[in-house]
Write a protein that holds these residues in place. Structure first.
Motif, PDB file in Angstrom:
ATOM      1  N   ILE A 332       0.854  -1.193   0.000  1.00  0.00           N
ATOM      2  CA  ILE A 332       0.000   0.000   0.000  1.00  0.00           C
ATOM      3  C   ILE A 332       0.888   1.240   0.000  1.00  0.00           C
ATOM      4  N   ALA A 341      -5.679   0.718   5.551  1.00  0.00           N
ATOM      5  CA  ALA A 341      -6.005   0.365   4.161  1.00  0.00           C
ATOM      6  C   ALA A 341      -7.183  -0.605   4.121  1.00  0.00           C
ATOM      7  N   PHE A 391      -6.277   4.926  -3.126  1.00  0.00           N
ATOM      8  CA  PHE A 391      -4.817   4.865  -2.957  1.00  0.00           C
ATOM      9  C   PHE A 391      -4.120   5.919  -3.818  1.00  0.00           C
TER      10      PHE A 391
END
Ligand SMILES: *Cc1c(COP(=O)(O)O)cnc(C)c1O
Length: 393
Positions: A332, A341, A391
């Protein structure tokens, strides 16, 4: 809790269940009617291959299977395991002494330390990794020494970093390739080195090969036992769970060094009474299936992998294409924890993925996705992440 129901230390010293918060959020989302895409659990979504089910139906009706089975498993089952090993890996096993049936490989992995580990003994355990290696060690009163498996080392432990004094106290080293959670394979050189260390320091090498048949691009992983000297130092655990979609049936086996297996059997014969024979009959059918049946299953996962890996890489994660297993390990972006996440995925996109630190501290910075839904749902998952810009990308 009053004194008599206070748990023993071996229970209370287990690591906290890190998935509890995710589980709670998952239940909340479900009750809100969120359309969840569950990539959290390592359990195949397609049913047991039908010849196995048909074989079990017949076997269940036979009265001779209704009695206690033998501890080590029927000889016919152990022969089928040995034949499969010769066919699949080119490894020769004596069914009488080098094969033991297990009530799922988890059972054997958990019991192995009870046979060989005394208080003060060390067990070497890959981290991040399958939690049972540590639980079994704790229950035996042993000391876990965690071996980080890091991206920069190809997700193999750096065996040179383990101190000599630790090796001297080591009774068992667990290894697991194809690896859960990373999907990585190990090199020949790595296995050879580990076998050399086991021979030199006199510890047991226990290799967990639960995912050996879920491989990609036609590249079948080797058995640990196919390396020279392996049978002198260790055993390999196998499972029908992932290979044949049989997680609910509870059938596995351990093969290799007869003395190690006899220790395991000593524990087992005192705690369990073997695998239901009808399931052993069905497992023989499974082990005798033509390779083409498994090719079909592998293609199913390959299609999924080839959707999700590039998909996640387009939306800001750095996903590793597994060489085997149905897991996808993904890094991530910096500045976010694994748990953040996973929670963001769940709350903003309805995607369930496992935080990497749940498998050990070196899993921090990663999440694990299981390829247990079809390609259309995986595309949908990628699209949801993209729309939410979760993200950054
Ligand atoms: C699933 C799994 C097992 C255990 O499978 P069983 O169903 O108990 O045979 C063992 N090791 C790893 C790494 C697994 O992921």
């Amino acid at each position: 809790m009053d004194a008599k129901t206070r748990f023993a230390k071996r229970i209370t010293s287990l690591p906290p269940y890190l998935f509890a918060r995710i589980d709670e959020k998952k239940r909340e989302a479900l009750s809100r009617g969120v359309d969840l895409i569950n990539l959290g659990i390592g359990d195949p979504d397609t049913p047991t291959l039908s010849p196995i089910v048909e074989s079990a139906k017949i076997a269940v009706t036979r009265p001779e299977h209704h009695q206690y089975p033998s501890y080590e498993g029927m000889l016919s089952f152990r022969k089928a395991v040995a034949d499969w090993y010769r066919r699949r890996f080119g490894v020769t096993l004596d069914p009488a002494t080098e094969v033991v049936g297990l009530i799922g490989s988890k059972e054997g992995i958990g019991h192995l330390p009870l046979a060989f580990v005394d208080p003060g003994d060390v067990v070497l355990i890959p981290e991040p990794g399958y939690p049972v290696y540590h639980a079994g060690t704790l229950f035996a009163g042993g000391e876990s020494y965690f071996m980080p498996i890091l991206e920069q080392n190809g997700f193999m432990p750096d065996l040179d970093r383990i101190p000599e004094a630790v090796y001297r106290r080591t009774k068992i080293m667990f290894l697991n390739y194809p690896n859960n959670p990373t999907g990585a394979l190990a090199t020949d050189a790595f296995f050879e080195k580990a076998i050399g260390l086991a021979a030199r320091y006199g510890f047991i090498l226990a290799h967990d090969a639960a995912y050996s048949e879920i491989y990609y691009d036609g590249k079948a992983p080797k058995s640990f036992l196919s390396y020279p000297g392996a049978k002198e130092v260790g055993i390999e655990f196998h499972s029908l769970s992932k290979t044949y979609n049989m997680t609910g049936w509870r059938v596995g086996f351990a093969v290799g060094n007869p003395s190690v297996l006899s220790g395991l059997l000593k524990v087992k014969s005192n705690l369990d009474s073997g695998i239901f024979q009808a399931l052993q009959e069905a497992s023989i059918t499974a082990l005798e299936l033509p390779d083409s049946d498994l090719d079909a299953l592998r293609s199913l996962y390959q299609v999924r992998r080839d959707v999700l890996v590039p998909g996640l890489n387009r939306v800001g994660l750095r996903a590793f294409a597994p060489g085997a297993s149905f897991y996808l390990w993904a890094a991530i972006p910096k500045g976010m924890t694994s748990e953040q996440a996973s929670l963001a995925l769940l709350e903003k996109t309805g995607i369930v993925a496992t935080p990497g630190n749940g498998f050990g501290p070196s899993g921090e910075g990663y999440v694990r996705f299981a390829l247990t839904v079809g390609p259309d749902r995986l595309k949908e998952a990628v699209e949801r992440i993209r729309t939410q810009r979760l993200f950054g990308a």
